[in-house]
Scaffold this active site. Structure first.
Site, short mmCIF file in Angstrom:
data_model
loop_
_atom_site.label_atom_id
_atom_site.label_comp_id
_atom_site.label_asym_id
_atom_site.label_seq_id
_atom_site.Cartn_x
_atom_site.Cartn_y
_atom_site.Cartn_z
N LYS A 5 0.86 -1.19 0.00
CA LYS A 5 0.00 0.00 0.00
C LYS A 5 0.90 1.24 0.00
O LYS A 5 1.74 1.41 0.90
CB LYS A 5 -0.86 -0.05 1.26
CG LYS A 5 -2.18 0.67 1.15
CD LYS A 5 -3.04 0.27 2.34
CE LYS A 5 -4.21 1.18 2.49
NZ LYS A 5 -4.82 1.02 3.82
C1 E4P Z 1 -8.01 2.39 3.49
O1 E4P Z 1 -7.38 1.43 3.10
C2 E4P Z 1 -7.82 3.04 4.78
O2 E4P Z 1 -7.16 2.13 5.64
C3 E4P Z 1 -9.10 3.39 5.48
O3 E4P Z 1 -10.24 3.00 4.78
C4 E4P Z 1 -9.13 4.77 6.04
O4 E4P Z 1 -10.36 5.00 6.67
P1 E4P Z 1 -10.62 6.21 7.68
O5 E4P Z 1 -10.83 7.45 6.88
O6 E4P Z 1 -11.84 5.81 8.43
O7 E4P Z 1 -9.40 6.30 8.56
#
Ligand code: E4P
Length: 225
Positions: free
Chosen positions: A85
């Site tokens: 990622k």
């Molecule tokens: C995506 O891969 C992120 O880990 C995640 O969805 C972020 O979500 P949030 O905005 O609730 O922190």
């Protein structure tokens, strides 16, 4: 639409995986920071991968291309099926492009516009993570970005998977499924909320009450016979 759980909590991940509806898991540094600091990150990630079995996105924390590539290699040594990622910044695009040439799947994260999604696709990302909730938080409809991205993908025949992220509630899940996201990654709580319906619970209570009433009547008739 596939469902991933967005979590680093082993209990939540285990329960979500046991439901049989999960295709993967996404983690991020903030999610990992919420968990027990005495557990080594590598060990936690490997345990998560072992539980879920499917897609497992692990995020780098470097902000320069070489650092990202170094971290990617380290994560791939932990387990070669990892999806790396990488944040949607210039160095992230360059690192994604290198990894894509090596056939390493990349999930480009922190995408807030369809043009960013397009750049991530063109750099070779296998997944483009479009964040909804954080846009909604600043009074900008996140769902429009998913819809625009899907429209562009169809017109241009693009192949990376649209991964709807930063979901906050079951309505988001419904909206992204209708907008054509390939995958939704969602907090454990939202997965559980999305399975509940008061009429299901009331219906089951009634079925069971009627069944037990019938059994009692049968037992009574047998006693009298
Ligand atoms: C995506 O891969 C992120 O880990 C995640 O969805 C972020 O979500 P949030 O905005 O609730 O922190």
């Amino acid at each position: 639409m596939q469902i991933y759980v967005d979590s680093a909590n082993l209990d939540d991940i285990k329960h979500a995986a046991s439901l049989g509806i999960l295709s993967g898991v996404t983690t991020n540094p903030s999610l990992l920071a919420k968990e027990d600091p005495s557990v080594d990150v590598r060990e936690r990630i490997l345990e998560i991968h072992r539980i879920v079995g499917g897609h497992c996105s692990v995020e780098v924390v470097s902000t320069d291309k070489d650092g990202m590539l170094r971290e990617a290699d380290e994560i791939l040594e932990w387990f070669p099926q990892a999806t790396i990622k990488i944040p949607m910044i210039a160095d992230g695009l360059a690192a994604t492009s290198e990894l894509a040439k090596r056939n390493v799947p990349v999930n480009m994260t922190l995408i807030f516009s369809a043009t960013q999604a397009l750049a991530a696709n063109n750099a070779g990302a296998a997944y483009v993570s479009v964040f909804l909730g954080r846009l909604d938080d600043i009074a900008t409809p996140g769902i429009d970005v998913i819809s625009d991205t899907r429209e562009i993908w169809e017109k241009q025949g693009l192949e990376s998977k649209i991964l709807a992220a930063s979901l906050r509630h079951p309505l988001h899940l419904l909206q992204v499924a209708k907008a054509g996201a390939h995958i939704a990654t969602t907090p454990y709580k939202v997965i559980i909320q999305s399975l509940k319906h008061p009429l299901t619970d009331a219906g089951l209570d009634k079925f069971l009450a009627d069944y037990h009433k019938m059994q009692a009547e049968i037992a009574e008739l047998r006693k009298q016979a």
